[in-house]
Motif scaffolding. Structure first.
Motif: not given
Length: 129
Positions: A100-129
């Protein structure tokens, strides 16, 4: 040898160990190539081993600048841990902090959080379908 004897778990573990060794040697691009196929491998029903593969891939990808791969792998590991109720060990938390530290250094904490949240939501949606 493990595959020849039909031991899927041992074969999977061997591939993970090779990837982990490449991470220790800081050969991150090679580690990504070693670990990435395991994430979508049909043998991934191996529970905690799949979590470790995803987290190792996340670390290697983050360190080699493959941000999308890292986000996807870490999101998969998170969802799998959450579903299994498996908390990371101290050593595993240390590796995750590094990724996470490496990702934050590359794209910033808020962008890491935003992208992780979106990826987690997408995985949850895939699981439901």
């Amino acid at each position: 040898a493990a595959e020849a004897f039909g031991d899927r778990y041992l074969a999977y573990a061997f591939e993970y160990i090779l990837g982990a060794e490449l991470i220790l040697q800081r050969r991150y691009e090679e580690a990504v190539l070693q670990l990435a196929p395991l994430v979508d491998d049909p043998r991934r029903d191996l529970g905690r081993m799949h979590i470790l593969v995803c987290e190792a891939l996340g670390l290697a990808a983050a360190c080699s600048g493959q941000v999308d791969v890292a986000i996807d792998a870490l999101a998969r590991a998170y969802v799998r841990r959450r579903d299994m109720g498996h908390l990371p060990t101290v050593t595993e938390r240390r590796h995750l902090r590094r990724a996470y530290g490496e990702l934050e250094a590359r794209i910033g904490t808020s962008e890491v959080d935003r992208r992780l949240d979106r990826a987690i939501e997408n995985l949850a949606a895939q699981k439901r379908n």
